[in-house]
Design an enzyme around this catalytic site. Structure first.
Site, PDB file in Angstrom:
ATOM      1  N   ASP A 152      28.562  63.642 -22.431  1.00 52.82           N
ATOM      2  CA  ASP A 152      28.425  62.973 -21.127  1.00 52.82           C
ATOM      3  C   ASP A 152      27.317  61.923 -21.164  1.00 52.82           C
ATOM      4  O   ASP A 152      27.241  61.062 -20.290  1.00 52.82           O
ATOM      5  CB  ASP A 152      28.136  64.011 -20.031  1.00 52.82           C
ATOM      6  N   TYR A 196      20.504  58.453 -28.528  1.00 48.30           N
ATOM      7  CA  TYR A 196      21.510  59.486 -28.827  1.00 48.30           C
ATOM      8  C   TYR A 196      22.864  59.106 -28.227  1.00 48.30           C
ATOM      9  O   TYR A 196      23.891  59.129 -28.909  1.00 48.30           O
ATOM     10  CB  TYR A 196      21.031  60.833 -28.262  1.00 48.30           C
TER      11      TYR A 196
HETATM   12  N1  LIG Z   1      24.055  70.483 -27.091  1.00 49.75           N
HETATM   13  C1  LIG Z   1      24.482  69.808 -26.030  1.00 49.75           C
HETATM   14  O1  LIG Z   1      23.942  69.943 -24.928  1.00 49.75           O
HETATM   15  C2  LIG Z   1      25.660  68.883 -26.152  1.00 49.75           C
HETATM   16  C3  LIG Z   1      26.127  68.235 -24.985  1.00 49.75           C
HETATM   17  C4  LIG Z   1      27.216  67.385 -25.093  1.00 49.75           C
HETATM   18  C5  LIG Z   1      27.818  67.173 -26.320  1.00 49.75           C
HETATM   19  N2  LIG Z   1      27.325  67.789 -27.434  1.00 49.75           N
HETATM   20  C6  LIG Z   1      27.989  67.530 -28.726  1.00 49.75           C
HETATM   21  O2  LIG Z   1      28.650  68.722 -29.083  1.00 49.75           O
HETATM   22  C7  LIG Z   1      28.659  68.850 -30.514  1.00 49.75           C
HETATM   23  C8  LIG Z   1      28.101  70.197 -30.899  1.00 49.75           C
HETATM   24  O3  LIG Z   1      26.771  70.281 -30.405  1.00 49.75           O
HETATM   25  P1  LIG Z   1      25.868  71.574 -30.675  1.00 49.75           P
HETATM   26  O4  LIG Z   1      24.843  71.623 -29.592  1.00 49.75           O
HETATM   27  O5  LIG Z   1      26.759  72.732 -30.908  1.00 49.75           O
HETATM   28  O6  LIG Z   1      25.154  71.134 -32.038  1.00 49.75           O
HETATM   29  P2  LIG Z   1      23.817  71.761 -32.666  1.00 49.75           P
HETATM   30  O7  LIG Z   1      23.753  73.208 -32.370  1.00 49.75           O
HETATM   31  O8  LIG Z   1      22.661  70.906 -32.320  1.00 49.75           O
HETATM   32  O9  LIG Z   1      24.112  71.612 -34.222  1.00 49.75           O
HETATM   33  C9  LIG Z   1      24.348  70.389 -34.815  1.00 49.75           C
HETATM   34  C10 LIG Z   1      24.707  70.689 -36.268  1.00 49.75           C
HETATM   35  O10 LIG Z   1      25.001  69.468 -36.934  1.00 49.75           O
HETATM   36  C11 LIG Z   1      24.584  69.635 -38.277  1.00 49.75           C
HETATM   37  N3  LIG Z   1      24.342  68.343 -38.908  1.00 49.75           N
HETATM   38  C12 LIG Z   1      23.402  67.431 -38.588  1.00 49.75           C
HETATM   39  N4  LIG Z   1      23.467  66.393 -39.449  1.00 49.75           N
HETATM   40  C13 LIG Z   1      24.490  66.657 -40.299  1.00 49.75           C
HETATM   41  C14 LIG Z   1      25.061  65.971 -41.408  1.00 49.75           C
HETATM   42  N5  LIG Z   1      24.566  64.804 -41.828  1.00 49.75           N
HETATM   43  N6  LIG Z   1      26.111  66.537 -42.054  1.00 49.75           N
HETATM   44  C15 LIG Z   1      26.589  67.735 -41.660  1.00 49.75           C
HETATM   45  N7  LIG Z   1      26.092  68.443 -40.629  1.00 49.75           N
HETATM   46  C16 LIG Z   1      25.052  67.899 -39.960  1.00 49.75           C
HETATM   47  C17 LIG Z   1      23.289  70.439 -38.183  1.00 49.75           C
HETATM   48  O11 LIG Z   1      23.074  71.063 -39.422  1.00 49.75           O
HETATM   49  P3  LIG Z   1      21.709  71.872 -39.755  1.00 49.75           P
HETATM   50  O12 LIG Z   1      21.875  73.181 -39.044  1.00 49.75           O
HETATM   51  O13 LIG Z   1      21.709  71.973 -41.234  1.00 49.75           O
HETATM   52  O14 LIG Z   1      20.582  71.058 -39.193  1.00 49.75           O
HETATM   53  C18 LIG Z   1      23.605  71.402 -37.039  1.00 49.75           C
HETATM   54  O15 LIG Z   1      24.078  72.638 -37.514  1.00 49.75           O
HETATM   55  C19 LIG Z   1      27.884  67.647 -31.038  1.00 49.75           C
HETATM   56  O16 LIG Z   1      28.778  66.628 -31.350  1.00 49.75           O
HETATM   57  C20 LIG Z   1      27.052  67.207 -29.858  1.00 49.75           C
HETATM   58  O17 LIG Z   1      26.751  65.825 -29.916  1.00 49.75           O
HETATM   59  C21 LIG Z   1      26.276  68.654 -27.379  1.00 49.75           C
END
Ligand SMILES: NC(=O)c1ccc[n+]([C@@H]2O[C@H](COP(=O)([O-])OP(=O)(O)OC[C@H]3O[C@@H](n4cnc5c(N)ncnc54)[C@H](OP(=O)(O)O)[C@@H]3O)[C@@H](O)[C@H]2O)c1
Length: 315
Positions: A117, A140
């Site tokens: 969002d 971001y």
């Molecule tokens: N969190 C939110 O509030 C939110 C809101 C809206 C949308 N999203 C989107 O939803 C998706 C999932 O979010 P999440 O919160 O579940 O993510 P998260 O828990 O922050 O985890 C992100 C993961 O991406 C991995 N990563 C980072 N760089 C990488 C690379 N170069 N190659 C491979 N893996 C890599 C990290 O690995 P390491 O563990 O090794 O660091 C981590 O495990 C993302 O696309 C995010 O942008 C998140």
């Protein structure tokens, strides 16, 4: 030999990948597709050679599979830190996705990609639809929008779907999240100041995982994604302050929480004041009706360490 469909989840340690793994284990006993999870150590989005090394065992045996879909949950998600290192955010969230697209185009793979969002500026006063033009405020948000754009060629063929979600949480979060931070502070009795002028929807990663599995099954059946872009969030709306109060209520803890404005809260990244997203398309095209955010939150709180015995869980 019967050919199987294959799902490869990238970002094994993300909240969302953990939720997908849990959903498959708890709810999806039909085993209609194979699924493998890759962490950053074995598949680094920013390194084309690492990508090929991880995916080659499947690509070199492409004829063994019907369809293969890459589910990209990996991202640079540190909204504040991205302001200091925009190149790193872009490298993962845009170039990394572009690397996936190149492999997908060469090998006829589908991609289900997650966005945010935070691609919106919050100037609207009714829920953002998939038709609305994004205008991100933060590094971001900009990097995620650039990632979305790289998927266009695949989207036009029904081979990619971008799902935008908001304020994602899960009880398993290797890098922490709002829920775990607030729960920890409440348990310690720390007084809290929480922003009360940003409106959005906390979204349970387990609910999104449930929808992702549904969308994948339909892709395997129909040979294409029904929509190129879809908004997914739980029902209702909240400010971060409402969200924090709900966490206190469901934990059964006294809340010493003060509502503050964004101006009073030191932050490098600008966030939208309003980021509600319409789920009309989700409901009409997929017949998926998300639960209320408060109900979904209450269930996850029962899964936090120390709360497991207090109530009933959904499965
Ligand atoms: N969190 C939110 O509030 C939110 C809101 C809206 C949308 N999203 C989107 O939803 C998706 C999932 O979010 P999440 O919160 O579940 O993510 P998260 O828990 O922050 O985890 C992100 C993961 O991406 C991995 N990563 C980072 N760089 C990488 C690379 N170069 N190659 C491979 N893996 C890599 C990290 O690995 P390491 O563990 O090794 O660091 C981590 O495990 C993302 O696309 C995010 O942008 C998140």
């Amino acid at each position: 030999m019967d050919k199987r469909d294959l799902v490869i989840v990238i970002g094994k340690n993300s909240q969302l990948a953990q939720a997908i793994a849990d959903y498959i284990e708890r709810q999806d006993k039909t085993n209609s597709f194979q699924i493998h999870f890759f962490d950053r150590a074995t598949l680094d989005l920013t390194s084309p050679s690492s990508l090929l090394l991880a995916l080659n065992p499947y690509l070199l045996n492409r004829e063994l599979y019907n369809s293969i879909v890459l589910v990209n949950t990996a991202a640079y998600t540190q909204v504040e830190k991205a302001e200091e290192e925009p190149q790193k955010a872009l490298e993962v969230n845009a170039t990394g996705v572009q690397n996936l697209v190149q492999i997908a185009q060469k090998n006829r793979l589908g991609i289900l990609h997650i966005s945010t969002d935070f691609v919106f500026d919050g100037e609207k006063r009714c829920p953002y639809t998939e038709e609305d033009t994004p205008h991100p405020l933060s590094v971001y948000g900009k990097s995620k929008l650039e990632g979305e754009k790289t998927l266009k060629p695949l989207q036009s063929e029904g081979m990619a779907m971008v799902i935008r979600t908001s304020w994602l949480y899960y009880h398993k979060a290797a890098h922490g999240n709002f829920l775990l931070t607030i729960a920890d502070k409440l348990k310690k009795g720390t007084p809290l100041n929480v922003v009360n002028d940003q409106l959005g929807v906390p979204t349970n990663a387990y609910d999104l995982a449930e929808f992702i599995v549904l969308a994948l099954k339909l892709f395997f059946k129909e040979g294409r994604f029904r929509e190129p872009l879809l908004h997914f969030c739980n029902e209702g709306s909240a400010t971060w302050y409402d969200y924090a109060l709900a966490i206190a209520t469901y934990l059964g803890l006294p809340s010493d929480i003060l509502p503050v404005s964004s101006n009073e809260y030191p932050s490098r990244a600008l966030r939208p004041h309003y980021s509600l997203m319409s789920t009309q398309l989700l409901k009409s095209v997929y017949n998926y009706h998300p639960r209320k955010w408060s109900e979904a939150l209450a269930e996850t709180i029962l899964r936090l360490p120390g709360n497991e015995q207090k109530g009933e869980k959904r499965d």
